[in-house]
Design a protein around this motif. Structure first.
Motif, PDB file in Angstrom:
ATOM      1  N   LEU A   1      32.152  47.854  44.859  1.00  0.00           N
ATOM      2  CA  LEU A   1      32.612  48.447  43.605  1.00  0.00           C
ATOM      3  C   LEU A   1      31.438  48.619  42.644  1.00  0.00           C
ATOM      4  O   LEU A   1      30.475  47.844  42.670  1.00  0.00           O
ATOM      5  N   PRO A   2      31.515  49.619  41.756  1.00  0.00           N
ATOM      6  CA  PRO A   2      30.482  49.722  40.710  1.00  0.00           C
ATOM      7  C   PRO A   2      30.578  48.548  39.764  1.00  0.00           C
ATOM      8  O   PRO A   2      31.609  47.864  39.684  1.00  0.00           O
ATOM      9  N   ASP A   3      29.515  48.273  39.030  1.00  0.00           N
ATOM     10  CA  ASP A   3      29.551  47.218  38.020  1.00  0.00           C
ATOM     11  C   ASP A   3      30.638  47.525  36.995  1.00  0.00           C
ATOM     12  O   ASP A   3      30.806  48.686  36.574  1.00  0.00           O
ATOM     13  N   ILE A   4      31.362  46.496  36.597  1.00  0.00           N
ATOM     14  CA  ILE A   4      32.461  46.667  35.643  1.00  0.00           C
ATOM     15  C   ILE A   4      32.179  45.835  34.409  1.00  0.00           C
ATOM     16  O   ILE A   4      31.857  44.644  34.509  1.00  0.00           O
ATOM     17  N   GLU A   5      32.307  46.452  33.232  1.00  0.00           N
ATOM     18  CA  GLU A   5      32.102  45.763  31.957  1.00  0.00           C
ATOM     19  C   GLU A   5      33.370  45.843  31.114  1.00  0.00           C
ATOM     20  O   GLU A   5      34.026  46.887  31.059  1.00  0.00           O
ATOM     21  N   LEU A   6      33.704  44.749  30.482  1.00  0.00           N
ATOM     22  CA  LEU A   6      34.803  44.691  29.522  1.00  0.00           C
ATOM     23  C   LEU A   6      34.201  44.624  28.125  1.00  0.00           C
ATOM     24  O   LEU A   6      33.575  43.636  27.751  1.00  0.00           O
ATOM     25  N   SER A   7      34.384  45.692  27.359  1.00  0.00           N
ATOM     26  CA  SER A   7      33.792  45.793  26.023  1.00  0.00           C
ATOM     27  C   SER A   7      34.777  45.284  24.978  1.00  0.00           C
ATOM     28  O   SER A   7      35.978  45.536  25.058  1.00  0.00           O
ATOM     29  N   TYR A   8      34.238  44.576  23.979  1.00  0.00           N
ATOM     30  CA  TYR A   8      35.079  44.029  22.924  1.00  0.00           C
ATOM     31  C   TYR A   8      34.224  43.777  21.694  1.00  0.00           C
ATOM     32  O   TYR A   8      32.993  43.758  21.760  1.00  0.00           O
ATOM     33  N   ALA A   9      34.890  43.576  20.561  1.00  0.00           N
ATOM     34  CA  ALA A   9      34.187  43.382  19.294  1.00  0.00           C
ATOM     35  C   ALA A   9      33.864  41.906  19.082  1.00  0.00           C
ATOM     36  O   ALA A   9      34.680  41.024  19.369  1.00  0.00           O
ATOM     37  N   THR A  10      32.696  41.652  18.569  1.00  0.00           N
ATOM     38  CA  THR A  10      32.294  40.294  18.233  1.00  0.00           C
ATOM     39  C   THR A  10      32.867  39.900  16.875  1.00  0.00           C
ATOM     40  O   THR A  10      33.382  40.726  16.137  1.00  0.00           O
ATOM     41  N   GLY A  11      32.753  38.621  16.549  1.00  0.00           N
ATOM     42  CA  GLY A  11      33.113  38.171  15.206  1.00  0.00           C
ATOM     43  C   GLY A  11      34.305  37.254  15.143  1.00  0.00           C
ATOM     44  O   GLY A  11      34.494  36.559  14.150  1.00  0.00           O
ATOM     45  N   VAL A  12      35.147  37.232  16.203  1.00  0.00           N
ATOM     46  CA  VAL A  12      36.320  36.353  16.209  1.00  0.00           C
ATOM     47  C   VAL A  12      36.273  35.513  17.477  1.00  0.00           C
ATOM     48  O   VAL A  12      36.402  36.038  18.586  1.00  0.00           O
ATOM     49  N   PRO A  13      36.060  34.203  17.344  1.00  0.00           N
ATOM     50  CA  PRO A  13      35.892  33.351  18.527  1.00  0.00           C
ATOM     51  C   PRO A  13      37.059  33.433  19.512  1.00  0.00           C
ATOM     52  O   PRO A  13      36.853  33.354  20.730  1.00  0.00           O
ATOM     53  N   THR A  14      38.292  33.576  19.004  1.00  0.00           N
ATOM     54  CA  THR A  14      39.440  33.597  19.902  1.00  0.00           C
ATOM     55  C   THR A  14      39.397  34.790  20.849  1.00  0.00           C
ATOM     56  O   THR A  14      39.846  34.700  21.989  1.00  0.00           O
ATOM     57  N   ILE A  15      38.853  35.909  20.366  1.00  0.00           N
ATOM     58  CA  ILE A  15      38.733  37.074  21.237  1.00  0.00           C
ATOM     59  C   ILE A  15      37.818  36.749  22.402  1.00  0.00           C
ATOM     60  O   ILE A  15      38.146  37.013  23.568  1.00  0.00           O
ATOM     61  N   ALA A  16      36.674  36.167  22.107  1.00  0.00           N
ATOM     62  CA  ALA A  16      35.720  35.823  23.165  1.00  0.00           C
ATOM     63  C   ALA A  16      36.336  34.839  24.147  1.00  0.00           C
ATOM     64  O   ALA A  16      36.101  34.929  25.365  1.00  0.00           O
ATOM     65  N   GLN A  17      37.150  33.897  23.648  1.00  0.00           N
ATOM     66  CA  GLN A  17      37.805  32.940  24.537  1.00  0.00           C
ATOM     67  C   GLN A  17      38.785  33.632  25.470  1.00  0.00           C
ATOM     68  O   GLN A  17      38.860  33.321  26.662  1.00  0.00           O
ATOM     69  N   GLU A  18      39.557  34.591  24.921  1.00  0.00           N
ATOM     70  CA  GLU A  18      40.496  35.313  25.782  1.00  0.00           C
ATOM     71  C   GLU A  18      39.754  36.152  26.815  1.00  0.00           C
ATOM     72  O   GLU A  18      40.144  36.196  27.984  1.00  0.00           O
ATOM     73  N   ILE A  19      38.701  36.842  26.378  1.00  0.00           N
ATOM     74  CA  ILE A  19      37.927  37.660  27.310  1.00  0.00           C
ATOM     75  C   ILE A  19      37.423  36.803  28.463  1.00  0.00           C
ATOM     76  O   ILE A  19      37.518  37.180  29.638  1.00  0.00           O
ATOM     77  N   GLN A  20      36.899  35.635  28.139  1.00  0.00           N
ATOM     78  CA  GLN A  20      36.392  34.735  29.165  1.00  0.00           C
ATOM     79  C   GLN A  20      37.499  34.303  30.118  1.00  0.00           C
ATOM     80  O   GLN A  20      37.317  34.293  31.348  1.00  0.00           O
ATOM     81  N   ALA A  21      38.664  33.954  29.575  1.00  0.00           N
ATOM     82  CA  ALA A  21      39.785  33.516  30.408  1.00  0.00           C
ATOM     83  C   ALA A  21      40.275  34.647  31.306  1.00  0.00           C
ATOM     84  O   ALA A  21      40.594  34.426  32.486  1.00  0.00           O
ATOM     85  N   THR A  22      40.327  35.863  30.781  1.00  0.00           N
ATOM     86  CA  THR A  22      40.778  37.011  31.567  1.00  0.00           C
ATOM     87  C   THR A  22      39.808  37.314  32.702  1.00  0.00           C
ATOM     88  O   THR A  22      40.213  37.559  33.844  1.00  0.00           O
ATOM     89  N   ILE A  23      38.536  37.295  32.383  1.00  0.00           N
ATOM     90  CA  ILE A  23      37.511  37.552  33.402  1.00  0.00           C
ATOM     91  C   ILE A  23      37.584  36.504  34.514  1.00  0.00           C
ATOM     92  O   ILE A  23      37.448  36.830  35.705  1.00  0.00           O
ATOM     93  N   GLN A  24      37.834  35.264  34.140  1.00  0.00           N
ATOM     94  CA  GLN A  24      37.965  34.207  35.142  1.00  0.00           C
ATOM     95  C   GLN A  24      39.168  34.451  36.050  1.00  0.00           C
ATOM     96  O   GLN A  24      39.103  34.206  37.268  1.00  0.00           O
ATOM     97  N   GLN A  25      40.270  34.946  35.474  1.00  0.00           N
ATOM     98  CA  GLN A  25      41.448  35.232  36.288  1.00  0.00           C
ATOM     99  C   GLN A  25      41.175  36.388  37.248  1.00  0.00           C
ATOM    100  O   GLN A  25      41.601  36.349  38.411  1.00  0.00           O
ATOM    101  N   TRP A  26      40.484  37.427  36.797  1.00  0.00           N
ATOM    102  CA  TRP A  26      40.143  38.530  37.698  1.00  0.00           C
ATOM    103  C   TRP A  26      39.253  38.043  38.838  1.00  0.00           C
ATOM    104  O   TRP A  26      39.398  38.470  39.979  1.00  0.00           O
ATOM    105  N   GLN A  27      38.327  37.162  38.513  1.00  0.00           N
ATOM    106  CA  GLN A  27      37.441  36.616  39.549  1.00  0.00           C
ATOM    107  C   GLN A  27      38.246  35.804  40.562  1.00  0.00           C
ATOM    108  O   GLN A  27      38.060  35.934  41.782  1.00  0.00           O
ATOM    109  N   LYS A  28      39.144  34.965  40.057  1.00  0.00           N
ATOM    110  CA  LYS A  28      39.916  34.077  40.921  1.00  0.00           C
ATOM    111  C   LYS A  28      40.883  34.861  41.809  1.00  0.00           C
ATOM    112  O   LYS A  28      40.988  34.593  43.024  1.00  0.00           O
TER     113      LYS A  28
END
Length: 575
Positions: free
Chosen positions: A397-424
């Motif tokens: 597959l081509p490289d895949i990036e999930l783009s999101y806005a910085t500034g709110v820690p909870t967003i980064a936490q969700e992004i991390q959790a979602t990426i982990q689920q896709w990996q798993k």
């Protein structure tokens, strides 16, 4: 919460997410049931209600044509009314108008005004005032950024907006007599009624504008209001107090003073609430678990959906099975529990709970209502999608990036959790791509008809008016400014089916039969969810405390109080 998206004349823009949620949570409106048996109605001199406005030092404007921020919107809704309003269930109901009907072609709407309408100085309010106000909102000289968005469906409005015509009166708006106003749209648009409930369609007093110009809002104690309240006192930078409009044409408010006080931070307002200096306040997340046990606690689903979306022109998201695999690999319940700590609701819906057209029977892409994902089906769909694309394995597959806005820690936490689920679940590595929200906005806008910009991004939508058109046709319709995911404007094998759905949305926009119209939107929403046009994640909730001394307020997903509800709201005290 994700950064939110609105739309202006030329481009989309994002609000600072922390501030946006704060303003929504602190909006002055909501529920209460009947008073407790040992409580009695307080005397008139104690009929007060004090509401904080947080993160601002003053209201931006009291001109209904110009309001765009939450605090100013709610202030304007106390001072002015329009032909129609929203009731407690966010349904369009008559306000200045007592009735309306539409011609068989669905283009011309005829509104009959209630008798004996007046402004707050006793001046009669007629159809000419309605026509004047609609036209004024559209004039370039008024400098409204909202009216050209929502009143542009009126015939001739685009010419006025562009400065090529001085008026829609006589073309899109006519006044056969003082109690009748006719509005003609460019195409059948039943959602006109919902748009007429917005502040930019409220009625102002021409004589006040003529006398004071743009500064007429500094003189609202003299007149100019068409709503249940008038301005009693305004200390810029400190507070504004409203008192009942004695010339209001419907039942008058029981509260004798409603005051907005300005606070720099939510914590400051929360402290003021605990000291009984104000009557409501949002709950800081650190206090959420304890506060939810209190009898003055409220948590109300808002017309606000956090979602991911995928660019249909980019690999691998041009394949519907791969999109579905990504959607079904996510355990939304776990993310809400672990990241949001119960302050949001996991959802599969595009249309949020609490608005007309919400479909309780909607299912996810796996045709179930599960919110915990479907890992086995996700893996099967991924395998089938890869085969259709002649891709041997996920490593190709081509490289895949999930783009999101910085500034709110909870967003980064969700992004991390979602990426982990896709990996798993899918064994696919997705790279987080944080950026400031203005850059994200620019890249989202540039993704329309473009396979060289974003692949996958996180965003939110807050309903601007509670009509499915705002959530469906406005997002996924042909050529709409928000269709950055390129739904229907791609070359995939299901593009024709997507375009047929876009035609269905256009037809639904003009249906006058309410039941048939909502059913058509629900069918379209289900197909959009199946297509993963959005990948909905959570519905935001308003979390706040409000004194039990105030009764009669009704919660809804837009935190609005219908003008005539103020006659039912009052303060109680111990008997």
């Amino acid at each position: 919460m994700f950064p939110t998206r609105k739309t202006d004349l030329t481009r989309q823009y994002l609000y600072l997410p922390g501030l946006c949620l704060l303003l929504v949570l602190l909006s002055a409106c909501s529920l209460f049931g009947d008073a407790s048996p040992h409580m009695v109605k307080a005397p008139a001199n104690k009929q007060t209600y004090v509401i904080p406005q947080v993160g601002i030092t003053d209201l931006d404007t009291l001109d209904p044509a110009l309001t765009h921020d939450d605090a100013s919107i709610h202030a304007v809704q106390m001072l002015y009314t329009g032909l129609v309003q929203l009731n407690d269930k966010l349904e369009v109901v008559p306000q200045l108008a007592q009735s309306w009907q539409t011609d068989s072609d669905g283009l011309t709407w005829t509104f009959k005004l209630k008798p004996h309408l007046t402004f707050s100085d006793g001046t009669p309010l007629t159809s000419a005032d309605v026509a004047y106000s609609l036209n004024r909102a559209l004039l370039p000289a008024t400098q409204s950024t909202v009216a050209p968005l929502y009143l542009n469906i009126i015939k001739g409005a685009s010419q006025v907006i562009a400065g090529r015509s001085a008026s829609i009166i006589g073309t899109g708006v006519t006044t056969p007599d003082a109690s009748t106003i006719m509005i003609t749209t460019e195409q059948p648009a039943t959602y006109l009624l919902a748009r007429l409930s917005m502040n930019c369609a409220y009625v102002v007093e021409k004589s006040m504008v003529t006398k004071y110009g743009a500064q007429f809002t500094d003189h609202l104690s003299q007149g100019g209001a068409s709503g249940p309240f008038r301005v009693a006192d305004y200390k810029h930078g400190q507070s504004i107090t409203f008192s009942p409009n004695t010339h209001y044409y419907n039942a008058r408010p029981q509260l004798q003073k409603v005051t907005y006080r300005f606070y720099q931070t939510a914590q400051e307002a929360y402290k003021a609430y605990t000291n009984r200096q104000i009557d409501t306040a949002s709950v800081p997340l650190a206090n959420y678990q304890n506060a939810r046990k209190q009898k003055d606690f409220h948590q109300v689903p808002q017309l606000w959906i956090n979602y991911y979306t995928m660019n249909y022109l980019t690999k691998p998201f041009d394949n519907v099975k791969i999109r579905q695999a990504f959607a079904l690999a996510i355990d939304k319940q776990a993310i809400v529990q672990n990241v949001w700590k119960g302050t949001a609701l996991p959802t599969n819906h595009i249309l949020p709970q609490g608005m007309p057209g919400y479909n309780e029977k909607l299912t996810g892409p796996d045709q179930t209502q599960k919110l915990s994902g479907n890992p086995k089906l996700a893996q099967t769909l991924l395998k089938e999608g890869l085969k259709e694309e002649n891709i041997a394995s996920v490593s190709d597959l081509p490289d895949i990036e999930l783009s999101y806005a910085t500034g709110v820690p909870t967003i980064a936490q969700e992004i991390q959790a979602t990426i982990q689920q896709w990996q798993k679940v899918l064994n696919i590595s997705v790279k987080p791509n944080p950026m400031d929200y203005n850059t994200l906005l620019d890249k989202i806008t540039a993704s329309s008809m473009n396979n060289q910009e974003l692949q996958l991004w996180a965003l939110s939508w807050i309903g601007e008016y509670p009509d499915p058109q705002d959530w469906l046709a406005y997002q996924f319709g042909k050529g709409t400014v928000n269709n950055n995911m390129n739904y229907g404007q791609n070359f995939g094998p299901t593009a024709a089916k997507q375009q047929a759905l876009q035609d269905q949305l256009t037809r639904a926009d003009g249906l006058t039969n309410t039941g048939g119209r909502l059913q058509a939107y629900q069918q379209a929403e289900q197909q959009l969810v199946n297509d993963v046009a959005w990948l909905p994640m959570e519905q935001e909730t308003a979390i706040f405390l409000r004194t039990t001394d105030i009764v009669g307020l009704v919660d809804n997903g837009q935190n609005t109080t219908p003008p005539d509800d103020w006659a039912k709201i009052y303060r109680v005290q111990a008997g």
